[in-house]
Design an enzyme around this catalytic site. Structure first.
Site, PDB file in Angstrom:
ATOM      1  N   GLU A  49       0.831  -1.199   0.000  1.00 46.82           N
ATOM      2  CA  GLU A  49       0.000   0.000   0.000  1.00 46.82           C
ATOM      3  C   GLU A  49       0.871   1.257   0.000  1.00 46.82           C
ATOM      4  OE1 GLU A  49      -3.659   1.635   2.882  1.00 46.82           O
ATOM      5  OE2 GLU A  49      -2.321   0.034   3.550  1.00 46.82           O
ATOM      6  N   LYS A  72      -9.259   2.270  -2.691  1.00 47.54           N
ATOM      7  CA  LYS A  72      -9.560   1.612  -1.419  1.00 47.54           C
ATOM      8  C   LYS A  72     -10.953   2.009  -0.938  1.00 47.54           C
ATOM      9  CE  LYS A  72      -7.390   0.985   3.166  1.00 47.54           C
ATOM     10  NZ  LYS A  72      -6.205   1.376   3.975  1.00 47.54           N
ATOM     11  N   CYS A 105      -5.414  -3.312   1.940  1.00 52.02           N
ATOM     12  CA  CYS A 105      -5.324  -3.421   3.399  1.00 52.02           C
ATOM     13  C   CYS A 105      -6.684  -3.620   4.069  1.00 52.02           C
ATOM     14  CB  CYS A 105      -4.581  -2.214   3.965  1.00 52.02           C
ATOM     15  SG  CYS A 105      -3.829  -2.562   5.590  1.00 52.02           S
TER      16      CYS A 105
END
Length: 572
Positions: free
Chosen positions: A47, A113, A149
């Site tokens: 990330e 994300k 994540c």
């Protein structure tokens, strides 16, 4: 029967540096080359790998975001004959925590994300707008779901939506910070997601230190049954390879989510590539985390050497051990500063530790400075000089004790100024919790290596390090001797504090688990000790606010994790 496709996957768990966009770009390009040379068709990076993680308020600067975008274009030029997924901050009106899909020498697609963490050390809602759509790519006929994540830490979308659309492989770009036991907990979480969805999961985690945070690597690939197929090494860079046999052509109703279709060369060799690193034992894991956090803080901030005030006590012994192991003994300078209250035994042990580690030793007696200060300092009545609060004066004893610590802190910072070396403080979490530390004294320095290490764990780590190589660099007397600050005759820590075994249990409940007084009493803790400890913890917030940064190794560390007001009248 569904057609099978073979995909060689690579996870590149690299050690980036926040703000070093050019350096990170070179690092990413080099590891793309390693993955290509290993025959991988698809390589995944952590990330925000382009900028380093976490960039914090750098993300508020347009120039920073534009520099990251330019670097991404240059990295994309290196991604030929391989598909690359790499994390970066995307500026498109709003700012998104994104993963770029690089193929054919260009940025071919972008995923944003969806789930932004905003707890503990995370503050992503301050900087990013969430994505709204799951996304897939097709690589050599295999449908691959994209996540970042937090997207996979809980069941449900986006991963479930990607699986329903046909993804049989979910990849995850991650920057998941370490605390004790976090690696195995993360691996179990990934395995649970695999079983829930019936897909292969591949999480590529960051490796390295960034200020208080350590990222432990420990990237993993798990199969639909939850078995671990591949695992990266802990606390170091690694290229994790995993050959997968997956269904091809499985895109279904959600195919509209597909970002692109890519064909790249498959490996010619038929030997399966599986990276499966062993997991460190618990004490070895913590020690490795502290080493990495210290090494990266020193190196990334450009310090040549470090200074440690070695007293002959257990805390400074551990910090010296870590510094020697992380940086090499040639970069460690031990400083011994005896006072009239320093015992011959502790001073001999301090010199022995420096000698056993092969570090340079500087000795500066402080008796003369103590006498000079005593002649200069007038008696003051009517106020508490140490806490800054009104009330009766405590007399000369506490002021004299703290003065010794401040003379030592002054000398350490003067050495730092003169040589440009970094002072490592030696206070542990137990002491920091209850304020058993001196502002501008033993708290003076640039980096607090064991700030988040409870005293009982300090002993365990020194024993572990002594036993690891059998050489016992720390004399046994240092471990066996009752702890003392040696600021007055016959002083012991137990004069001011409960036994550390009791203190650390209370602190774990109050500081790390947010338990209140009644819950602590229900757990069997004595009321008078609980009341004393809670009062000390609350009263010492102003000290902790002025402490140097230190390495997080518990689930809740002071600073980023635990943020309380200094002016605060709430009491348990």
């Amino acid at each position: 029967m569904p057609k099978a496709a073979r995909l060689r996957l690579a996870l590149a768990q690299i050690d980036t540096t926040v703000g070093d966009i050019e350096g990170n770009a070179r690092l990413i390009s080099a590891w793309i080359g390693k993955a290509r040379a290993a025959g991988a068709s698809l390589v995944v990076f952590p990330e925000l790998a382009v900028t380093g993680y976490p960039p914090e308020d750098l993300l508020l600067r347009r120039s920073f975001l534009e520099a990251a975008a330019s670097a991404l274009e240059r990295i994309a030029a290196e991604s030929r004959d391989i598909v690359t997924i790499v994390g970066f901050p995307e500026l498109d009106g709003a700012v998104h925590n994104a993963a770029a899909v690089l193929a054919g020498g260009q940025v071919a697609a972008t995923y944003r994300k969806v789930l932004l963490p905003n707890y503990g050390v995370f503050d992503e809602k301050r900087y990013f707008e969430p994505g709204t759509e799951p996304a897939l790519i097709e690589c050599n006929g295999v449908a691959v779901g994209l996540t970042i994540c937090e997207d996979v830490w809980y069941g449900g979308p986006p991963a479930t939506a990607e699986a329903e659309a046909g993804a049989c492989l979910i990849v995850n770009c991650s920057a998941s910070p370490y605390h004790r036991g976090k690696g195995l907990a993360r691996e179990r979480m990934v395995a649970e997601r695999s079983r829930e969805i019936g897909a292969v999961f591949a999480l590529c985690n960051l490796a390295g230190g960034q200020d208080e945070l350590v990222f432990d690597g420990h990237s993993v690939v798990t199969d639909p049954d939850g078995a671990t197929l591949a695992r990266g090494r802990q606390f170091e860079q690694d290229l994790i390879l995993c050959d997968l046999e997956l269904e091809a052509g499985t895109l279904r109703a959600g195919a509209a989510l597909k970002l692109g279709q890519f064909e790249v060369p498959s490996p010619e060799e038929r030997n399966a590539k599986q990276s499966l690193a062993p997991v460190l034992e618990p004490l070895a894991e913590v020690y490795a985390a502290l080493e990495l956090g210290l090494r990266d803080y020193v190196d990334k901030n450009g310090f040549e050497r470090v200074l440690v005030a070695v007293s002959g006590g257990i805390d400074s012994a551990l910090v010296a051990l870590l510094a020697a192991d992380a940086l090499g003994p040639e970069r460690l300078v031990c400083v011994v500063m005896p006072s009239p209250h320093s015992s011959d035994e502790t001073q001999a042990d301090a010199r022995a530790i420096a000698g056993n580690l092969g570090a340079e030793l500087i000795e500066i007696p402080i008796q003369e400075a103590m006498a000079t200060y005593a002649s200069m300092l007038p008696a003051v009545a009517g106020g508490d000089l140490e806490t800054g609060t009104g009330g009766p004066a405590r007399g000369p004893d506490l002021a004299d004790e703290n003065l010794q610590a401040r003379i030592r802190g002054n000398l350490m910072m003067a050495l730092s100024n003169r040589a440009g070396w970094l002072v490592l403080t030696t206070g542990n979490k137990s002491e920091m919790s209850v304020g058993y530390a001196t502002l501008y004294g033993d708290m003076a320095g640039g980096f607090a290596v064991i700030k988040d290490v409870p005293k009982t764990l300090v002993y365990e780590l020194v024993r572990y390090r002594n036993e690891r190589e059998g050489a016992e660099p720390v004399p046994a007397a240092v471990i066996e001797r009752p702890p003392s600050a040696e600021l007055r005759p016959d002083q012991l820590d137990s004069d001011s504090l409960p036994p550390y075994e009791v203190l650390d249990r209370i602190l774990q409940g109050y500081v790390e688990e947010d338990l209140g007084r009644e819950e602590l009493l229900a757990g069997g803790m004595p009321a008078e000790v609980v009341d004393e400890v809670l009062t000390m913890v609350d009263r010492s917030e102003y000290k902790r606010r002025q402490a140097p940064p230190g390495i997080k190794i518990t689930p809740k560390a002071f600073g980023r994790d635990r943020r309380l007001p200094i002016t605060n009248r709430y009491a348990e």
